[in-house]
Design a protein around this motif. Structure first.
Motif, mmCIF file in Angstrom:
data_model
loop_
_atom_site.group_PDB
_atom_site.id
_atom_site.type_symbol
_atom_site.label_atom_id
_atom_site.label_comp_id
_atom_site.label_asym_id
_atom_site.label_seq_id
_atom_site.Cartn_x
_atom_site.Cartn_y
_atom_site.Cartn_z
ATOM 1 N N VAL A 117 45.551 34.594 42.015
ATOM 2 C CA VAL A 117 45.606 34.639 40.551
ATOM 3 C C VAL A 117 44.972 35.912 40.004
ATOM 4 O O VAL A 117 45.521 36.559 39.102
ATOM 5 N N ALA A 118 43.811 36.305 40.519
ATOM 6 C CA ALA A 118 43.114 37.488 40.008
ATOM 7 C C ALA A 118 43.953 38.747 40.186
ATOM 8 O O ALA A 118 43.968 39.624 39.311
ATOM 9 N N ASP A 119 44.668 38.855 41.312
ATOM 10 C CA ASP A 119 45.520 40.023 41.525
ATOM 11 C C ASP A 119 46.730 40.008 40.599
ATOM 12 O O ASP A 119 47.202 41.063 40.144
ATOM 13 N N LEU A 120 47.239 38.820 40.296
ATOM 14 C CA LEU A 120 48.353 38.722 39.359
ATOM 15 C C LEU A 120 47.923 39.181 37.964
ATOM 16 O O LEU A 120 48.697 39.823 37.243
ATOM 17 N N ALA A 121 46.684 38.862 37.582
ATOM 18 C CA ALA A 121 46.169 39.315 36.289
ATOM 19 C C ALA A 121 46.082 40.837 36.252
ATOM 20 O O ALA A 121 46.392 41.461 35.228
ATOM 21 N N VAL A 122 45.686 41.449 37.362
ATOM 22 C CA VAL A 122 45.629 42.911 37.435
ATOM 23 C C VAL A 122 47.019 43.506 37.281
ATOM 24 O O VAL A 122 47.225 44.472 36.529
ATOM 25 N N LEU A 123 48.015 42.926 37.973
ATOM 26 C CA LEU A 123 49.380 43.446 37.877
ATOM 27 C C LEU A 123 49.941 43.293 36.465
ATOM 28 O O LEU A 123 50.616 44.190 35.951
ATOM 29 N N ALA A 124 49.670 42.161 35.839
ATOM 30 C CA ALA A 124 50.175 41.932 34.480
ATOM 31 C C ALA A 124 49.544 42.903 33.492
ATOM 32 O O ALA A 124 50.217 43.406 32.586
ATOM 33 N N ALA A 125 48.249 43.181 33.652
ATOM 34 C CA ALA A 125 47.546 44.067 32.728
ATOM 35 C C ALA A 125 47.818 45.530 33.023
ATOM 36 O O ALA A 125 48.018 46.329 32.099
ATOM 37 N N ALA A 126 47.827 45.909 34.297
ATOM 38 C CA ALA A 126 47.895 47.323 34.666
ATOM 39 C C ALA A 126 49.314 47.851 34.735
ATOM 40 O O ALA A 126 49.563 49.011 34.393
ATOM 41 N N ALA A 138 54.541 38.805 37.574
ATOM 42 C CA ALA A 138 53.139 38.380 37.666
ATOM 43 C C ALA A 138 52.730 37.605 36.429
ATOM 44 O O ALA A 138 52.041 36.575 36.517
ATOM 45 N N ALA A 139 53.151 38.079 35.242
ATOM 46 C CA ALA A 139 52.838 37.362 34.008
ATOM 47 C C ALA A 139 53.478 35.979 34.009
ATOM 48 O O ALA A 139 52.850 34.993 33.598
ATOM 49 N N ASN A 140 54.715 35.878 34.485
ATOM 50 C CA ASN A 140 55.377 34.580 34.566
ATOM 51 C C ASN A 140 54.637 33.640 35.506
ATOM 52 O O ASN A 140 54.559 32.426 35.263
ATOM 53 N N ALA A 141 54.101 34.184 36.599
ATOM 54 C CA ALA A 141 53.323 33.359 37.526
ATOM 55 C C ALA A 141 52.082 32.803 36.843
ATOM 56 O O ALA A 141 51.721 31.630 37.034
ATOM 57 N N LEU A 142 51.413 33.631 36.038
ATOM 58 C CA LEU A 142 50.231 33.160 35.305
ATOM 59 C C LEU A 142 50.611 32.126 34.250
ATOM 60 O O LEU A 142 49.896 31.133 34.059
ATOM 61 N N ILE A 143 51.730 32.352 33.560
ATOM 62 C CA ILE A 143 52.193 31.381 32.568
ATOM 63 C C ILE A 143 52.493 30.046 33.236
ATOM 64 O O ILE A 143 52.121 28.976 32.732
ATOM 65 N N THR A 144 53.149 30.098 34.410
ATOM 66 C CA THR A 144 53.461 28.875 35.136
ATOM 67 C C THR A 144 52.192 28.145 35.551
ATOM 68 O O THR A 144 52.108 26.912 35.472
ATOM 69 N N ARG A 145 51.194 28.910 35.963
ATOM 70 C CA ARG A 145 49.973 28.287 36.480
ATOM 71 C C ARG A 145 49.107 27.688 35.373
ATOM 72 O O ARG A 145 48.614 26.560 35.496
ATOM 73 N N VAL A 146 48.891 28.394 34.270
ATOM 74 C CA VAL A 146 48.002 27.876 33.218
ATOM 75 C C VAL A 146 48.749 27.080 32.163
ATOM 76 O O VAL A 146 48.156 26.239 31.484
ATOM 77 N N GLY A 147 50.052 27.359 31.987
ATOM 78 C CA GLY A 147 50.865 26.611 31.049
ATOM 79 C C GLY A 147 50.892 27.221 29.658
ATOM 80 O O GLY A 147 49.839 27.606 29.120
ATOM 81 N N VAL A 153 35.751 34.119 23.392
ATOM 82 C CA VAL A 153 35.372 32.959 24.202
ATOM 83 C C VAL A 153 33.917 33.066 24.642
ATOM 84 O O VAL A 153 33.083 32.239 24.303
ATOM 85 N N SER A 154 33.597 34.097 25.430
ATOM 86 C CA SER A 154 32.225 34.322 25.901
ATOM 87 C C SER A 154 32.103 35.772 26.326
ATOM 88 O O SER A 154 33.110 36.483 26.454
ATOM 89 N N ALA A 155 30.883 36.202 26.574
ATOM 90 C CA ALA A 155 30.683 37.585 27.025
ATOM 91 C C ALA A 155 31.381 37.831 28.355
ATOM 92 O O ALA A 155 31.971 38.895 28.581
ATOM 93 N N GLY A 156 31.328 36.825 29.254
ATOM 94 C CA GLY A 156 31.964 36.978 30.559
ATOM 95 C C GLY A 156 33.470 37.077 30.470
ATOM 96 O O GLY A 156 34.091 37.913 31.141
ATOM 97 N N VAL A 157 34.083 36.227 29.655
ATOM 98 C CA VAL A 157 35.530 36.272 29.482
ATOM 99 C C VAL A 157 35.943 37.585 28.833
ATOM 100 O O VAL A 157 36.906 38.236 29.262
ATOM 101 N N SER A 158 35.221 38.015 27.800
ATOM 102 C CA SER A 158 35.532 39.282 27.137
ATOM 103 C C SER A 158 35.465 40.445 28.117
ATOM 104 O O SER A 158 36.360 41.310 28.139
ATOM 105 N N ALA A 159 34.432 40.467 28.944
ATOM 106 C CA ALA A 159 34.271 41.562 29.904
ATOM 107 C C ALA A 159 35.386 41.558 30.940
ATOM 108 O O ALA A 159 35.891 42.622 31.325
ATOM 109 N N GLN A 160 35.769 40.371 31.403
ATOM 110 C CA GLN A 160 36.823 40.295 32.418
ATOM 111 C C GLN A 160 38.160 40.768 31.875
ATOM 112 O O GLN A 160 38.867 41.557 32.517
ATOM 113 N N VAL A 161 38.529 40.314 30.681
ATOM 114 C CA VAL A 161 39.803 40.731 30.097
ATOM 115 C C VAL A 161 39.787 42.232 29.797
ATOM 116 O O VAL A 161 40.766 42.938 30.058
ATOM 117 N N ALA A 162 38.685 42.735 29.268
ATOM 118 C CA ALA A 162 38.582 44.170 28.991
ATOM 119 C C ALA A 162 38.687 44.979 30.280
ATOM 120 O O ALA A 162 39.308 46.054 30.304
#
Length: 316
Positions: free
Chosen positions: A137-146, A152-161, A216-225
């Protein structure tokens, strides 16, 4: 049918720049910010306004928003409340939901997702060209963002809904933003007409909240950024920064920059944060136009680049 500009007034009018500000909350490197009055005379965004007004007069629909990153006050706005298609920019709230679920422990960042179980997108991205048939999942987030990877985005959508992403969007207070559908190479009559919708006001505010650790939180903000800081697409606003598309996380000149773009037929959108020694800004620009020729497309791209130049002048 041509997309029409709403209203006959100019796209936007920048207010008088603020001359004092509190320090940005630990998001930039380098020395203390120089006094803003040193650059007041050139902070008008006049070239941007001219470029956007010309696009609007040609039939394009234009929306723009720039906010002072520290104060949260608008520097420039024009039709920033109008909901428009934003294409891949809709990945940002998806990444927020992914990071939030990882932090909450309901999603494992190392959970493996099989590509064969996902609706694939052939038009762009990297995963379709890799030999690896499954990724965490973490690598898919990198591919979707980068890489703007639709599969990869579709995989994340499928997984989280999609319902979870929509609930997160509502929780974030983004009343005019929506992730409508998965990414598709072609959209049929039974599909949503666009993958995502949003306003420049809400996306500029969302990016400001990310770098100020308020999503959401400092951790979530940092991860998405962090994911967004890997974005390779510096072809629009970001073309004025002179950054290396593949390595721009720690700029030696103290430039902080994160962004996400969205591109679809007749749609160009970008939102991000740019901060330098003098100022920090969050910004968003969406242009919907008739993609009738390469000149129509390049005219839209030029407006993004003009904005990029004036953003750089503002923060430096």
């Amino acid at each position: 049918m041509p997309l029409e500009h709403r209203g006959r007034t100019p796209v936007g009018t920048p207010p008088e720049p603020q001359r004092d500000t509190a320090p940005l909350r630990g998001t930039r490197r380098g020395n203390s910010r120089l006094p803003r009055r040193a650059a007041v005379g050139r902070r008008t965004f006049s070239s941007t306004l001219k470029a956007l007004d010309e696009l609007a007069r040609s039939g394009a629909q234009v929306s723009v928003r720039i906010d002072d990153l520290d104060r949260g006050t608008p520097v420039l706005s024009g039709d920033d409340f109008v909901t428009l298609p934003v294409a891949g920019l809709g990945v940002v709230p998806l990444l927020v939901e992914v990071a939030a679920q990882i932090e909450a422990g309901t999603l494992d960042a190392l959970e493996i997702v099989d590509r064969n179980a996902v609706d694939r997108v052939e038009g762009g991205g990297v995963w379709q060209h890799l030999k690896a048939p499954a990724l965490p999942v973490a690598d898919l987030a990198v591919l979707a963002a980068a890489a703007g990877d639709g599969t990869a985005a579709n995989a994340l959508i499928t997984r989280v809904g999609l319902p979870a992403v929509r609930a997160r969007i509502e929780q974030l207070g983004l009343a005019r933003t929506a992730l409508l559908d998965r990414f598709r190479d072609k959209r049929g009559p039974d599909d949503a007409p666009h993958v995502a919708l949003g306003t420049t006001r809400e996306f500029a505010q969302l990016f400001a909240a990310l770098v100020n650790s308020e999503v959401v939180s400092a951790g979530v903000s940092a991860q998405v950024a962090e994911w967004l800081s890997l974005n390779h697409d510096l072809s629009l606003v970001a073309s004025a920064t002179g950054l290396d598309p593949f390595a721009h996380f720690n700029d030696e000149h103290g430039l902080l920059f994160i962004n996400k773009t969205g591109q679809a037929p007749g749609v160009r959108a970008e939102a991000g944060v740019i901060a330098g020694p003098r100022a920090g800004l969050s910004y968003a620009l969406t242009v919907c136009f008739d993609d009738l020729s390469i000149s129509h497309r390049l005219r839209a791209h030029d407006a993004f680049r003009v904005l990029g130049v004036e953003l750089m002048e503002f923060v430096f």
